[in-house]
Design a protein around this motif. Sequence first.
Motif, PDB file in Angstrom:
ATOM      1  N   PRO A 134      -6.244   9.726  -0.542  1.00  0.00           N
ATOM      2  CA  PRO A 134      -6.486   8.320  -0.878  1.00  0.00           C
ATOM      3  C   PRO A 134      -5.199   7.551  -1.134  1.00  0.00           C
ATOM      4  O   PRO A 134      -4.263   8.063  -1.748  1.00  0.00           O
ATOM      5  CB  PRO A 134      -7.346   8.399  -2.144  1.00  0.00           C
ATOM      6  N   ALA A 135      -5.176   6.313  -0.658  1.00  0.00           N
ATOM      7  CA  ALA A 135      -4.018   5.441  -0.830  1.00  0.00           C
ATOM      8  C   ALA A 135      -4.132   4.646  -2.125  1.00  0.00           C
ATOM      9  O   ALA A 135      -5.207   4.535  -2.728  1.00  0.00           O
ATOM     10  CB  ALA A 135      -3.901   4.484   0.354  1.00  0.00           C
ATOM     11  N   GLY A 136      -3.008   4.085  -2.557  1.00  0.00           N
ATOM     12  CA  GLY A 136      -2.986   3.162  -3.682  1.00  0.00           C
ATOM     13  C   GLY A 136      -2.361   1.855  -3.239  1.00  0.00           C
ATOM     14  O   GLY A 136      -1.785   1.767  -2.154  1.00  0.00           O
ATOM     15  N   VAL A 137      -2.478   0.828  -4.072  1.00  0.00           N
ATOM     16  CA  VAL A 137      -1.807  -0.447  -3.796  1.00  0.00           C
ATOM     17  C   VAL A 137      -1.010  -0.838  -5.035  1.00  0.00           C
ATOM     18  O   VAL A 137      -1.539  -0.864  -6.147  1.00  0.00           O
ATOM     19  CB  VAL A 137      -2.802  -1.566  -3.434  1.00  0.00           C
ATOM     20  N   ARG A 138       0.274  -1.117  -4.820  1.00  0.00           N
ATOM     21  CA  ARG A 138       1.170  -1.521  -5.899  1.00  0.00           C
ATOM     22  C   ARG A 138       1.130  -3.036  -6.042  1.00  0.00           C
ATOM     23  O   ARG A 138       1.316  -3.766  -5.063  1.00  0.00           O
ATOM     24  CB  ARG A 138       2.596  -1.066  -5.577  1.00  0.00           C
ATOM     25  N   ALA A 139       0.889  -3.511  -7.247  1.00  0.00           N
ATOM     26  CA  ALA A 139       0.911  -4.947  -7.531  1.00  0.00           C
ATOM     27  C   ALA A 139       2.344  -5.345  -7.847  1.00  0.00           C
ATOM     28  O   ALA A 139       2.788  -5.276  -8.996  1.00  0.00           O
ATOM     29  CB  ALA A 139      -0.009  -5.271  -8.704  1.00  0.00           C
TER      30      ALA A 139
ATOM     31  N   ARG B  44       0.836  -1.205   0.000  1.00  0.00           N
ATOM     32  CA  ARG B  44       0.000   0.000   0.000  1.00  0.00           C
ATOM     33  C   ARG B  44       0.870   1.254   0.000  1.00  0.00           C
ATOM     34  O   ARG B  44       1.819   1.363   0.781  1.00  0.00           O
ATOM     35  CB  ARG B  44      -0.927   0.025   1.219  1.00  0.00           C
ATOM     36  N   GLY B  45       0.561   2.169  -0.893  1.00  0.00           N
ATOM     37  CA  GLY B  45       1.229   3.462  -0.923  1.00  0.00           C
ATOM     38  C   GLY B  45       0.333   4.499  -0.267  1.00  0.00           C
ATOM     39  O   GLY B  45      -0.771   4.773  -0.749  1.00  0.00           O
ATOM     40  N   GLU B  46       0.786   5.059   0.831  1.00  0.00           N
ATOM     41  CA  GLU B  46      -0.037   5.990   1.616  1.00  0.00           C
ATOM     42  C   GLU B  46       0.382   7.430   1.332  1.00  0.00           C
ATOM     43  O   GLU B  46       1.571   7.762   1.381  1.00  0.00           O
ATOM     44  CB  GLU B  46       0.106   5.679   3.102  1.00  0.00           C
TER      45      GLU B  46
ATOM     46  N   ALA C  84       0.198  -4.532   2.270  1.00  0.00           N
ATOM     47  CA  ALA C  84      -1.261  -4.449   2.361  1.00  0.00           C
ATOM     48  C   ALA C  84      -1.806  -5.798   2.814  1.00  0.00           C
ATOM     49  O   ALA C  84      -1.260  -6.843   2.462  1.00  0.00           O
ATOM     50  CB  ALA C  84      -1.859  -4.054   1.016  1.00  0.00           C
ATOM     51  N   LEU C  85      -2.888  -5.759   3.592  1.00  0.00           N
ATOM     52  CA  LEU C  85      -3.462  -6.988   4.144  1.00  0.00           C
ATOM     53  C   LEU C  85      -4.532  -7.581   3.236  1.00  0.00           C
ATOM     54  O   LEU C  85      -5.229  -8.519   3.608  1.00  0.00           O
ATOM     55  CB  LEU C  85      -4.023  -6.706   5.535  1.00  0.00           C
ATOM     56  N   ALA C  86      -4.646  -7.003   2.034  1.00  0.00           N
ATOM     57  CA  ALA C  86      -5.527  -7.519   0.990  1.00  0.00           C
ATOM     58  C   ALA C  86      -5.017  -6.956  -0.327  1.00  0.00           C
ATOM     59  O   ALA C  86      -4.314  -5.942  -0.344  1.00  0.00           O
ATOM     60  CB  ALA C  86      -6.978  -7.089   1.224  1.00  0.00           C
ATOM     61  N   ARG C  87      -5.353  -7.595  -1.413  1.00  0.00           N
ATOM     62  CA  ARG C  87      -4.877  -7.095  -2.707  1.00  0.00           C
ATOM     63  C   ARG C  87      -5.458  -5.728  -3.010  1.00  0.00           C
ATOM     64  O   ARG C  87      -4.831  -4.944  -3.729  1.00  0.00           O
ATOM     65  CB  ARG C  87      -5.216  -8.087  -3.813  1.00  0.00           C
ATOM     66  N   GLU C  88      -6.608  -5.445  -2.490  1.00  0.00           N
ATOM     67  CA  GLU C  88      -7.195  -4.113  -2.630  1.00  0.00           C
ATOM     68  C   GLU C  88      -7.313  -3.485  -1.243  1.00  0.00           C
ATOM     69  O   GLU C  88      -8.301  -2.847  -0.900  1.00  0.00           O
ATOM     70  CB  GLU C  88      -8.545  -4.213  -3.341  1.00  0.00           C
ATOM     71  N   GLY C  89      -6.262  -3.643  -0.463  1.00  0.00           N
ATOM     72  CA  GLY C  89      -6.246  -3.180   0.924  1.00  0.00           C
ATOM     73  C   GLY C  89      -5.788  -1.740   1.025  1.00  0.00           C
ATOM     74  O   GLY C  89      -4.623  -1.464   1.320  1.00  0.00           O
TER      75      GLY C  89
ATOM     76  N   HIS D 251      -7.529  -1.397   8.016  1.00  0.00           N
ATOM     77  CA  HIS D 251      -8.684  -2.192   8.462  1.00  0.00           C
ATOM     78  C   HIS D 251      -9.256  -3.070   7.342  1.00  0.00           C
ATOM     79  O   HIS D 251     -10.178  -3.855   7.576  1.00  0.00           O
ATOM     80  CB  HIS D 251      -9.781  -1.289   9.034  1.00  0.00           C
ATOM     81  N   THR D 252      -8.726  -2.944   6.126  1.00  0.00           N
ATOM     82  CA  THR D 252      -9.197  -3.798   5.034  1.00  0.00           C
ATOM     83  C   THR D 252      -8.349  -5.072   5.009  1.00  0.00           C
ATOM     84  O   THR D 252      -7.181  -5.040   4.626  1.00  0.00           O
ATOM     85  CB  THR D 252      -9.095  -3.081   3.684  1.00  0.00           C
ATOM     86  N   VAL D 253      -8.953  -6.159   5.469  1.00  0.00           N
ATOM     87  CA  VAL D 253      -8.244  -7.434   5.573  1.00  0.00           C
ATOM     88  C   VAL D 253      -9.067  -8.507   4.873  1.00  0.00           C
ATOM     89  O   VAL D 253     -10.260  -8.668   5.154  1.00  0.00           O
ATOM     90  CB  VAL D 253      -8.027  -7.842   7.047  1.00  0.00           C
ATOM     91  N   HIS D 254      -8.445  -9.229   3.933  1.00  0.00           N
ATOM     92  CA  HIS D 254      -9.074 -10.389   3.313  1.00  0.00           C
ATOM     93  C   HIS D 254      -8.295 -11.616   3.779  1.00  0.00           C
ATOM     94  O   HIS D 254      -7.176 -11.867   3.289  1.00  0.00           O
ATOM     95  CB  HIS D 254      -9.048 -10.281   1.786  1.00  0.00           C
TER      96      HIS D 254
END
Length: 401
Positions: free
Chosen positions: A346-351, A227-229, A277-282, A286-289
Amino acid sequence: MRALDCDVLVIGGGIVGLSTAYAITRAAPGTRVTVLEKEAGPARHQTGRNSGVIHSGIYYRPGSLKARFAVQGAAEMVKFCAEHGIAHEVTGKLIVATERSELPRLHALVQRGRENGIPVRELGPAQLEEREPWVRGLAAIHVGTTGICDFKAVAARLARLARDAGASVRYGAGVRAIGRRPSAVAVRTADGAVLRARALVNCAGLHCDRIARLAGDDPGMRIVPFRGEYYELVPARSSLVRGLVYPVPDPAFPFLGVHLTRGVDGSVHIGPNAVPALAREGYAWHTVHPRELAGTLAYPGSWRIARRHWRYGAGELHRSLSKRAFTDAVRRLLPDITADDLIPAPAGVRAQAVLPDGTLVDDFLIRESPRIVHVLNAPSPAATASLPIGREVARRVLERL
């Protein structure tokens, strides 16, 4: 036998998938292309959640796909935005050394930039102050071809151009199953629809390794999400940053460090911090899959990254959990900043593709199997490079038809 629904199915409606669909329609008019995107619209993840920078290509190993496609893509992206009335600006950027230990790396970037054919100018403290009065550093380089744009608008325009050329773009069409036969590939979507095509392109970004496995292919890597904050400067303080200001990056990591970016709307983004990140779209802690997290934790490469880079990771976690620590990192470049000047953005998530031995894949990664082309590593600067990436993927998949 049931007739084919199209010639090429493209999974993923981010900027790379849409660029690929557009490139196919241009290279082979009349080719029937369908794009499947699980969200309700384009560019909802990596494309629409980055800092909006058109990267020059200065960081990347000469001869690599990233270097070639970023340099070429930056020029093409500026031209594309100009032709289609999309907000953009060629601002140039500064890469600033704030400590003596960074000077050798800064000089190495000058050499790399020149090897990649990028205009680079070295600056002393007085020249740095002239360009960015509130930024402090021992030395800097100015990279003239860096810019900014609205990548979400670019993706939307690519979708429109592809549709105008006869392609179909289906939103809300998450992929649930993939079957492959000698003559066709079949995909079942979340609503139960089944589509058959002569070939498939996997541009699923955060989910590309999962899609590869659905197709029966071993991707040889796993996406580990970071996650990029970001924060944003309060409007009253946005005048402290005129353009784009970056620290000297650590070459051991694909992350560029906390930087300052004045966007096309005039706002100044600061970041990103990079944490697991705790999820691929985390996009938040608090976003945990649980299933996705378990997969990451079970992957040997994740633990090897952690063991190898725990000091770096600990610093990123500290800045994630402490606004004061994040502010201190920013103050290395912008000493007059206080925590009160920063508001969350807003944050982003790097794959990020990671190999089993814990190596972070540092180049774009495109692999092929019968009737399928997989794009398995396309984080930054993929948005910048999306037009040449799209043409390269289109060339490969058209060879399979």
